[in-house]
Design an enzyme around this catalytic site. Structure first.
Site, PDB file in Angstrom:
ATOM      1  N   GLY A   1       0.831  -1.197   0.000  1.00 12.65           N
ATOM      2  CA  GLY A   1       0.000   0.000   0.000  1.00 12.65           C
ATOM      3  C   GLY A   1       0.863   1.244   0.000  1.00 12.65           C
TER       4      GLY A   1
ATOM      5  CG  HIS B   1      -1.118   1.061   7.369  1.00 12.41           C
ATOM      6  ND1 HIS B   1      -0.224   0.583   8.301  1.00 12.41           N
ATOM      7  CD2 HIS B   1      -0.395   1.900   6.568  1.00 12.41           C
ATOM      8  CE1 HIS B   1       0.965   1.117   8.094  1.00 12.41           C
ATOM      9  NE2 HIS B   1       0.889   1.912   7.039  1.00 12.41           N
ATOM     10  CD  GLU B   2      -1.533   2.341   2.738  1.00 11.20           C
ATOM     11  OE1 GLU B   2      -1.137   3.529   2.674  1.00 11.20           O
ATOM     12  OE2 GLU B   2      -0.773   1.392   2.994  1.00 11.20           O
TER      13      GLU B   2
ATOM     14  CD  GLN C   1       3.058   5.760   3.132  1.00  8.93           C
ATOM     15  OE1 GLN C   1       2.131   5.211   2.549  1.00  8.93           O
ATOM     16  NE2 GLN C   1       3.937   5.089   3.837  1.00  8.93           N
TER      17      GLN C   1
ATOM     18  CG  HIS D   1      -0.187   6.622   5.775  1.00  6.91           C
ATOM     19  ND1 HIS D   1       0.875   7.130   6.483  1.00  6.91           N
ATOM     20  CD2 HIS D   1       0.135   5.314   5.509  1.00  6.91           C
ATOM     21  CE1 HIS D   1       1.796   6.189   6.658  1.00  6.91           C
ATOM     22  NE2 HIS D   1       1.373   5.072   6.082  1.00  6.91           N
TER      23      HIS D   1
ATOM     24  CB  CYS E   1       4.802   2.187   8.148  1.00  3.62           C
ATOM     25  SG  CYS E   1       4.348   3.768   7.400  1.00  3.62           S
ATOM     26  CG  LEU E   2       6.272   1.151   2.090  1.00  2.82           C
ATOM     27  CD1 LEU E   2       5.779   1.438   0.682  1.00  2.82           C
ATOM     28  CD2 LEU E   2       7.341   0.055   2.072  1.00  2.82           C
TER      29      LEU E   2
END
Ligand code: K1U
Ligand code: ZN
Length: 208
Positions: free
Chosen positions: A46, A136-137, A51, A140, A94-95
Site C-alpha cells: 500500500g 492503515h492507508e 508518503q 495516513h 510502514c514504508l
C-alpha cells in the site's frame, strides 16, 4: 511513470491531513501511476500520496500474493463506512518507518467507499490483509501512523532507533513520535542535547 522518494519518519509531512480530490485530472492519473510504481518498487502492499510528499486523498494498494498476478487498486477520497466490532491483530509495517514491524489491533472487517480513476463511486467489503491495509492507508490520509496505536514503551524504544528524531526531542512536549508535536519542537528554540534525551528515555524503558 517514475519512482518517487519516500517521506520517512520523523518528517512532519506524515502528520498532515490530506485534501480531498475534487476531479480526476491527468495530473491525478500520473500521480496514481507514480504511486503504483513507487509502491511496487519499495516493495509494499500500500501507499498513501502523502508518503511521496503529496497531501491529497489518494491511496494505492495491491495485496495479491503473486507478482505475476498483480491486482493494483487506486482509491480516491477513500473512507470507511462500516467496521466490525470484532478485531484482529496483524503485524504491520510502514514504508515511512523502515524496518519496524509491530502488532496492531484493528476491526477485522470493513466496508469502504472510494472513487476510482474513472470517476465512479465504489463500495467494497474487505477482510483479512485488505481490511488491515485499507485502514492503515486511510489513517495516513489523516496524519495517523500505526505506531500511534502502540504502547508508550514501544514508541519510546522506536524513538531511540531514529537518532535525528532524538536530536529534537523535548520531554515536555513529546508524545512518542507525534508529528504534531514535532512541528512544535522545530519552532520552540534550542533542543536538548542527545545525551540527556537518551538517559531520559532509558529511564522509561524497562522489561515489559
Ligand atoms: O502504507 C505503507 O506504509 C505501506 C505498508 C502497508 C501495510 C503493511 C502491513 C500492514 C498494513 C499496511 C507496507 O506495504 S509495509 C511492507 C509490507 O508490508 C510488505 C512488503 C513486501 C511484501 C509484503 C508486504
Ligand atoms: Zn504506512
Amino acid at each position: 511513470m517514475s519512482i518517487r522518494p519516500l517521506v520517512i519518519l520523523p518528517d512532519s509531512k506524515l502528520r498532515m491531513t490530506s485534501e480531498p480530490i475534487k476531479e480526476v485530472t491527468g495530473e491525478i492519473c500520473r500521480l496514481a501511476d507514480d504511486m503504483l510504481e513507487t509502491m511496487y518498487h519499495a516493495p509494499g502492499i500500500g501507499l498513501a500520496a502523502i508518503q511521496i510528499g503529496m497531501p491529497v486523498r489518494m491511496v494505492t494498494m495491491d495485496v495479491s500474493k503473486s507478482e505475476d498476478e498483480r491486482q493494483p487498486m487506486v482509491l480516491i477520497n477513500p473512507e470507511i463506512v462500516w467496521a466490525s466490532e470484532e478485531k484482529r491483530v496483524y503485524e504491520e509495517g510502514c514504508l515511512s518507518i523502515p524496518e519496524y514491524y509491530e502488532e496492531v489491533e484493528r476491526p477485522d472487517r470493513v466496508r469502504f467507499r472510494y472513487m476510482n480513476l474513472q470517476g465512479e463511486t465504489i463500495e467494497q467489503d474487505a477482510d483479512g490483509l485488505l481490511a488491515t491495509c485499507v485502514q492503515h492507508e486511510i489513517d495516513h490520509l489523516n496524519g495517523v501512523l500505526f505506531i500511534d496505536y502502540l504502547s508508550r514503551l514501544k514508541r519510546d524504544r522506536l524513538r531511540l532507533s531514529f537518532p535525528h528524531h532524538v536530536d529534537h526531542f523535548d520531554p515536555a512536549e513529546d508524545d512518542a513520535c507525534s508529528g504534531k508535536r514535532l512541528e512544535a519542537k522545530h519552532g520552540s528554540g534550542p533542543s536538548l542535547d542527545g545525551t540527556v534525551v537518551l538517559l531520559d528515555a532509558i529511564q522509561v524503558v524497562g522489561p515489559e
